[in-house]
Design an enzyme around this catalytic site. Structure first.
Site, mmCIF file in Angstrom:
data_model
loop_
_atom_site.group_PDB
_atom_site.id
_atom_site.type_symbol
_atom_site.label_atom_id
_atom_site.label_comp_id
_atom_site.label_asym_id
_atom_site.label_seq_id
_atom_site.Cartn_x
_atom_site.Cartn_y
_atom_site.Cartn_z
ATOM 1 N N CYS A 2 0.843 -1.184 0.000
ATOM 2 C CA CYS A 2 0.000 0.000 0.000
ATOM 3 C C CYS A 2 0.881 1.237 0.000
ATOM 4 O O CYS A 2 1.897 1.304 0.689
ATOM 5 C CB CYS A 2 -0.948 0.108 1.183
ATOM 6 N N ARG A 27 4.089 -0.345 -4.782
ATOM 7 C CA ARG A 27 3.788 -0.872 -3.447
ATOM 8 C C ARG A 27 2.468 -1.641 -3.412
ATOM 9 O O ARG A 27 2.168 -2.331 -2.441
ATOM 10 C CB ARG A 27 3.728 0.263 -2.430
ATOM 11 N N TRP A 75 -2.788 -2.747 -1.705
ATOM 12 C CA TRP A 75 -2.468 -4.166 -1.867
ATOM 13 C C TRP A 75 -3.308 -4.859 -0.802
ATOM 14 O O TRP A 75 -3.053 -4.717 0.394
ATOM 15 C CB TRP A 75 -0.979 -4.397 -1.629
ATOM 16 N N ASN A 101 -1.786 1.890 5.694
ATOM 17 C CA ASN A 101 -0.920 0.823 5.207
ATOM 18 C C ASN A 101 -0.550 -0.015 6.422
ATOM 19 O O ASN A 101 -0.006 0.516 7.381
ATOM 20 C CB ASN A 101 0.333 1.440 4.566
ATOM 21 N N GLY A 102 -0.868 -1.308 6.402
ATOM 22 C CA GLY A 102 -0.555 -2.171 7.545
ATOM 23 C C GLY A 102 -1.749 -3.034 7.891
ATOM 24 O O GLY A 102 -2.670 -3.188 7.091
ATOM 25 N N GLU A 484 17.079 -18.181 -7.564
ATOM 26 C CA GLU A 484 16.723 -16.820 -7.978
ATOM 27 C C GLU A 484 16.164 -16.814 -9.410
ATOM 28 O O GLU A 484 15.204 -16.097 -9.704
ATOM 29 C CB GLU A 484 17.963 -15.910 -7.842
ATOM 30 N N LYS A 488 12.468 -15.452 -10.342
ATOM 31 C CA LYS A 488 12.220 -14.388 -11.337
ATOM 32 C C LYS A 488 11.139 -14.834 -12.304
ATOM 33 O O LYS A 488 10.237 -14.086 -12.641
ATOM 34 C CB LYS A 488 13.477 -14.056 -12.150
ATOM 35 N N GLU A 491 7.590 -15.112 -10.606
ATOM 36 C CA GLU A 491 7.064 -13.793 -10.218
ATOM 37 C C GLU A 491 6.386 -13.077 -11.381
ATOM 38 O O GLU A 491 5.332 -12.487 -11.218
ATOM 39 C CB GLU A 491 8.214 -12.874 -9.759
ATOM 40 N N HIS A 507 16.659 -36.852 -6.548
ATOM 41 C CA HIS A 507 15.833 -37.190 -5.384
ATOM 42 C C HIS A 507 14.423 -36.631 -5.523
ATOM 43 O O HIS A 507 13.836 -36.185 -4.546
ATOM 44 C CB HIS A 507 16.500 -36.674 -4.110
ATOM 45 N N LYS A 606 6.186 -4.637 -4.087
ATOM 46 C CA LYS A 606 7.637 -4.490 -3.965
ATOM 47 C C LYS A 606 8.079 -4.495 -2.508
ATOM 48 O O LYS A 606 9.118 -5.023 -2.160
ATOM 49 C CB LYS A 606 8.027 -3.174 -4.634
HETATM 50 C C1 G6P Z 1 9.142 -8.674 -2.073
HETATM 51 C C2 G6P Z 1 9.757 -8.211 -3.379
HETATM 52 C C3 G6P Z 1 11.030 -8.999 -3.638
HETATM 53 C C4 G6P Z 1 12.000 -8.859 -2.478
HETATM 54 C C5 G6P Z 1 11.345 -9.245 -1.153
HETATM 55 C C6 G6P Z 1 12.208 -8.844 0.027
HETATM 56 O O1 G6P Z 1 8.687 -9.971 -2.184
HETATM 57 O O2 G6P Z 1 8.840 -8.396 -4.429
HETATM 58 O O3 G6P Z 1 11.637 -8.498 -4.813
HETATM 59 O O4 G6P Z 1 13.107 -9.663 -2.698
HETATM 60 O O5 G6P Z 1 10.091 -8.572 -1.001
HETATM 61 O O6 G6P Z 1 12.273 -7.447 0.063
HETATM 62 P P1 G6P Z 1 13.467 -6.578 0.607
HETATM 63 O O7 G6P Z 1 13.059 -5.162 0.285
HETATM 64 O O8 G6P Z 1 13.521 -6.823 2.095
HETATM 65 O O9 G6P Z 1 14.700 -6.995 -0.073
#
Ligand code: G6P
Length: 611
Positions: A2, A27, A75, A101-102, A484, A488, A491, A507, A606
């Protein structure tokens, strides 16, 4: 999650609110709204399901002229994304407006008591409970700031809020606990926002609120108190961010811009931090702490998401070059499992945003237990950066695309700098230190070389748009890269993907392999190359579709895989920085070819400021 913005001053606030919300849209983007007091002195709001552009369309034509207003991009936590659940929320009379927000954890208890008092609720949100609680208190106390303060004392949970009332048209009340809130200082006007991105077009002077702090913001004054009513003197800080740093700069998506920026972001992460002759690094933010860090009995790395993957690379590096045992923990698990910590331990918090709620909570628990805390954070002035004992900024520049790219490579390079600093006080020789620095310095150019493969990778991506699953495999330092790469892809393209250590394939995951399963191998020419080749053969024998990220001089692999992407070599500890780049580009192109919005993938945000 948010985004919150607010304005009070001499100008019409609507353009600032919309502009600010666009900067905060990363956000959350499931619904949006603005609240304002119009020229007839009436509070009102406009809310839509959808993005800020939909809100803008809904506002257009209304010719609003308002000197005070608040805006929100949501969000969803409590209640589905729709117009009713969108913020601002208001009291029954629609005179009191609030954005949040929260999460208000005890909202259902408060709601029951408000229902008994005759309050009615239109939405399913916890926020509507809070606005009515403030309304009830205001009707008793007759002072907006005090009413908010009393209400917050009854609330458990996290909040960044902005509140306004039509009978108090010259007051904006804001408060923070667990969710970020920053106040921008202007001339004859003041601003509030979840982060500075929303403010820098208007001012570079800001005040960061800390947890349990609240502020009364008028057009020419900011009065800060704790929610227990103690006065606080806050420092005004100067933000050094520029608008061009948070613009797309000609790219279709922030994600692509951020991938392409990596040579520069890596240079920025290294700048001024290498002492070449001594083979050591210099990290100013750790001054006064480095002896204690180097004597740690144990290092724990805590993070979420992509930052956690960087932490795994850090584990390999620190154990290899510093000979200190390292554990890597998801912040969300660490904080709830009664971690055993002592003052001999060092806990490293890795975070792009510096605001991830679970990481912040883990940090608070760590401090309570006396271990030393280090922040490796990108967002300057963020909560984790402020609350850790010491730290190192990533200097990757603002990252707006929801899928993290340049922050990951900067996290790994900063972990390498930290490894070098500690390692040279322990077991790493001056010669090895010099060699690491030489390789570190060559990375930005090597990344430039890899980025030239963009067209080749785009062509490879065309063949995988219809895939339902993907497997990513790597060994040693490349296992976190496999994780990772898979993250990616899922996501932004919504293709199910898993990362595994290559040897673990036997396994379980091998049962999934048939002619429909694409498998991405991280196969640089290193000490485990032959073992990875055996794994490739095993997949090939079962008909899997093979993509390999391999070293530029490796011709053998071409006969084995369907597609090979050849990249320069470097030290094993630094390979993740190079290997991840083709994987970022592959996910990006697959998602774009599927017609998806890679900067705003569904359901994600984010900055995750809820549990
Ligand atoms: C969210 C973002 C990710 C990020 C993660 C941790 O899931 O979409 O891209 O890696 O949060 O966030 P931070 O800001 O603590 O790295």
């Amino acid at each position: 999650m948010c985004g919150i913005v607010g304005y009070i001053g001499a100008q019409n606030c609507i353009p600032m609110l919309i502009n600010g919300l666009k900067r905060l849209e990363y956000r959350g983007y499931d619904s949006a709204g603005v609240g304002f007091i119009n020229s007839n002195n009436e509070a009102n709001n406009i809310k839509v399901k959808g993005k800020v552009a939909d809100l803008e369309a809904a506002i257009n034509g209304n010719e609003l002229e308002c000197r005070i207003g608040i805006g929100h991009t949501r969000w969803a936590t409590h209640g589905i994304p729709n117009q009713i659940n969108a913020h601002p929320h208001s009291n029954k009379e629609n005179t009191l407006l609030l954005i949040h927000n929260g999460i208000i954890e005890n909202y259902s208890v408060i709601k029951q008591s408000l229902l008994k008092d005759g309050y009615e609720f239109k939405s399913e949100t916890d926020t509507e409970v809070l606005v009515n609680l403030i309304d009830k208190t205001l009707k008793k106390k007759g002072d907006l700031f005090q009413a908010v303060r009393f209400a917050l004392n009854e609330v458990e949970g996290t909040y960044g809020i902005a509140v306004m009332h039509q009978d108090y048209p010259d007051q904006l009340v804001v408060a923070k606990n667990g969710s970020p809130l920053v106040i921008g200082i202007g001339e004859n006007e003041n601003f509030v926002a979840s982060d500075v991105n929303a403010l820098i077009a208007y001012t570079s002077k800001v005040i960061y609120l800390e947890d349990h702090e609240m502020a009364l913001v008028t057009k020419d004054r900011v009065k800060v108190k704790t929610i227990s009513d103690e006065k606080i003197k806050k420092e005004i800080q100067e933000v050094k961010l520029t608008l061009s740093e948070i613009s797309k700069g000609g790219y279709d998506y922030f994600m692509l811009k951020e991938i392409m920026e990596q040579p520069e972001s890596l240079r920025n992460s290294l700048r001024g931090r290498l002492l070449e002759k001594e083979g050591i690094s210099k990290l100013g933010g750790l001054t006064g702490y480095i002896d204690r860090i180097a004597l740690s009995k144990r290092i724990i790395i805590t993070a979420c998401g992509t930052s956690w993957h960087a932490g795994l690379v850090g584990e390999y590096m620190i154990e290899q070059y510093c000979n200190i045992p390292v554990e890597v923990e998801y912040a969300s698990e660490f904080r709830y499992r009664n971690p055993i910590l002592s003052p001999d331990d060092t806990v490293i918090f890795i975070s792009q945003s510096g605001e991830t709620l679970d990481s912040l909570a883990a940090l608070k628990e760590t401090k309570r237990r006396g271990a030393l805390t280090i922040g490796l954070v990108n967002a300057v002035g963020s909560s984790i950066a402020r609350e850790t004992d010491c730290g190192v900024y990533l200097h990757a520049g603002p990252e707006i695309g929801v899928a993290s790219t340049k922050a990951f490579t900067s996290q790994v390079i900063v972990l390498a700098l930290l490894t070098l600093l500690i390692g040279r006080r322990r077991i790493t020789s001056p010669q090895d230190g010099v060699q690491i620095i030489k390789e570190l310095k060559s990375l930005p150019e090597k990344v430039e070389e890899i980025l030239k493969l963009n067209n080749q990778i785009e062509k490879i991506a065309e063949n995988f748009v219809d895939a339902d699953n993907f497997l990513y495999l790597g060994r040693g330092y490349n296992f976190p890269v496999a994780l990772e790469g898979a993250l990616k892809l899922k996501e932004i393209s919504y293709i199910h993907a898993e990362g595994y250590p290559a040897a673990e394939m036997k396994h379980g995951p091998i049962a999934l392999i048939d002619e429909n399963m694409p498998v991405v191998f991280l196969a640089p020419s290193d000490s485990v190359y032959d073992k990875v080749i055996s794994n490739i053969e095993e997949v090939k024998a079962r008909g899997g579709r093979l993509i390999a990220i391999a070293s530029e001089n490796d011709h053998k692999i071409d006969g084995l895989v369907d597609y090979s992407i050849k990249i320069p070599n470097t030290l094993r500890m630094l390979m993740p920085i190079l290997n991840v780049i083709p994987l970022q580009l592959l996910s990006y192109h697959i998602a774009v070819k599927k017609g998806l919005n890679v900067d705003q993938p569904r359901n994600l945000a984010k900055s995750v400021t809820v549990e």
